[in-house]
Design an enzyme around this catalytic site. Structure first.
Site, mmCIF file in Angstrom:
data_model
loop_
_atom_site.group_PDB
_atom_site.id
_atom_site.type_symbol
_atom_site.label_atom_id
_atom_site.label_comp_id
_atom_site.label_asym_id
_atom_site.label_seq_id
_atom_site.Cartn_x
_atom_site.Cartn_y
_atom_site.Cartn_z
ATOM 1 C CG MET A 146 -1.879 -1.206 1.179
ATOM 2 S SD MET A 146 -3.373 -0.978 2.140
ATOM 3 C CE MET A 146 -2.709 -0.700 3.754
ATOM 4 N N GLY A 147 2.147 1.077 -0.402
ATOM 5 C CA GLY A 147 3.057 2.210 -0.481
ATOM 6 C C GLY A 147 3.620 2.596 0.868
ATOM 7 C CG HIS A 168 7.039 -2.241 2.019
ATOM 8 N ND1 HIS A 168 6.893 -1.125 2.804
ATOM 9 C CD2 HIS A 168 5.833 -2.871 2.021
ATOM 10 C CE1 HIS A 168 5.660 -1.077 3.274
ATOM 11 N NE2 HIS A 168 4.997 -2.124 2.829
ATOM 12 N N GLY A 175 4.990 -10.089 3.758
ATOM 13 C CA GLY A 175 5.746 -10.032 5.009
ATOM 14 C C GLY A 175 5.062 -10.845 6.101
ATOM 15 C CD GLN A 176 7.794 -15.254 7.973
ATOM 16 O OE1 GLN A 176 8.780 -14.784 8.523
ATOM 17 N NE2 GLN A 176 7.702 -16.524 7.634
ATOM 18 C CG ASP A 209 0.640 -7.358 7.599
ATOM 19 O OD1 ASP A 209 0.058 -6.735 8.495
ATOM 20 O OD2 ASP A 209 1.410 -6.816 6.788
ATOM 21 C CD GLN A 261 -1.894 -8.892 4.158
ATOM 22 O OE1 GLN A 261 -2.753 -8.027 4.261
ATOM 23 N NE2 GLN A 261 -0.649 -8.601 3.805
ATOM 24 C CB SER A 298 3.274 2.136 6.213
ATOM 25 O OG SER A 298 3.897 1.288 5.278
HETATM 26 O O1 PAF Z 1 -0.168 -5.830 3.445
HETATM 27 C C1 PAF Z 1 -0.587 -4.899 2.758
HETATM 28 O O2 PAF Z 1 0.073 -3.860 2.588
HETATM 29 C C2 PAF Z 1 -1.952 -5.014 2.096
HETATM 30 O O3 PAF Z 1 -2.855 -5.652 2.928
HETATM 31 C C3 PAF Z 1 -1.911 -5.683 0.715
HETATM 32 C C4 PAF Z 1 -1.448 -7.123 0.797
HETATM 33 C C5 PAF Z 1 -0.972 -4.891 -0.188
HETATM 34 C C6 PAF Z 1 -3.307 -5.669 0.091
HETATM 35 O O4 PAF Z 1 -3.786 -4.372 -0.068
#
Ligand code: PAF
Length: 282
Positions: A32-33, A39, A151-152, A154, A157, A190
């Site tokens: 998400m920048g 990252h 990334g771990q 999250d 996710q 971030s």
């Molecule tokens: O982890 C993130 O930054 C976001 O959840 C992702 C995987 C880019 C989805 O928008």
């Protein structure tokens, strides 16, 4: 370091055209920048392992709840593109919300099963993982990537994405990448940019609590309550959302006797109310 001509693409069709002309393997780093060195480690790995690397930069509205930080989420595309170029990525894909979603009200969603989302972050962020699974599916389809890097930090996710790939037969290999920490232990995020310098000690309580639980585990303390209570003591002063221990493979609740255990924490740091997450295998 090899420097390439980084392209910044905003349109799906334009990216599809470029991808069509690629013959080697494609790596995708979905972000998400507001890129940081966490990252950066994903991008580096993708560049090493693929012929072509796409970094997506998209603050996905569908994964934010109404009272969450969608509007204030940092947007730093120019800086992000600079890092991507330095690390050797080929494309930054930065679509607008209108480009990605014609109509967010009537959208076909990818919904992970209740058992995977009715806990941890999914419980306190209803709809969040539907939004994540949906956008990640779209990015897989748009980029036709062979490998995708997550990334771990999250952890839930990552678990949900791996399950989605298996359940829906996406032909994508998911590459988990370790958490990158500052020297003092703070996991890179971030959202760390929201935290005032004077509150850094509060933010550090998450990694301190995890390290302490790991020490106890290594000393032979395997009782969930004791491990969580000790972590909670260190987290005092924060608005704790959860301290949990799960099996790192299945994400089922940890039971004494399990060989492996992943402790996860989510807590808010005031006064900015910044919600931080962190985790560690004990
Ligand atoms: O982890 C993130 O930054 C976001 O959840 C992702 C995987 C880019 C989805 O928008």
């Amino acid at each position: 370091m090899r420097r390439k001509n980084l392209k910044i693409i905003h349109k799906i069709n334009e990216l599809r055209e470029i991808i069509k002309n690629q013959h080697g393997s494609i790596g995708l780093v979905p972000t998400m920048g507001a890129l940081h060195l966490g990252h950066g480690s994903l991008i580096k790995k993708s560049v090493e392992q693929n012929d072509f690397t796409v970094v997506s930069v998209f603050v996905n509205p569908v994964q934010f709840g109404i009272n969450e930080d969608f509007d204030k989420y940092p947007r730093t595309l120019e800086k992000d593109a600079k890092l991507c170029k330095e690390l050797g990525a080929d494309v930054v894909f930065a679509p607008s919300a209108d480009e990605m979603y014609q109509d967010t009200q009537e959208l076909t969603l990818v919904c992970p099963p209740y058992s995977a989302i009715n806990k941890l972050c999914g419980k306190s962020r209803p709809g969040h993982f539907d939004g994540v699974a949906t956008v990640v599916s779209k990015l897989f389809n748009i980029t036709k990537c062979d490998k995708a890097y997550f990334g771990q930090k999250d952890a839930q996710q990552l678990f949900i994405i791996k399950k989605m790939v298996k359940d829906l037969n996406f032909d994508v290999e998911i590459i988990p990448c370790p958490i990158i920490r500052e020297e003092d232990g703070l996991a890179l995020s971030s959202r760390n940019s929201y935290i005032e310098e004077s509150k850094r000690a509060d933010a550090l309580k998450l990694s301190k609590a995890l390290k302490w639980a790991k020490e106890l585990w290594q000393k032979g303390i395997k009782d969930k309550q004791t491990l969580c209570d000790n972590a909670l003591k260190i987290l005092e002063g924060l608005d704790v959302d959860y301290v949990e221990i799960v099996d790192p493979e299945t994400f089922e609740d940890y039971k004494e006797g399990d060989k492996r255990a992943l402790m996860l924490i989510a807590a808010k740091v005031s006064p900015s109310n910044t919600r931080l997450i962190d985790n560690m295998e004990l």
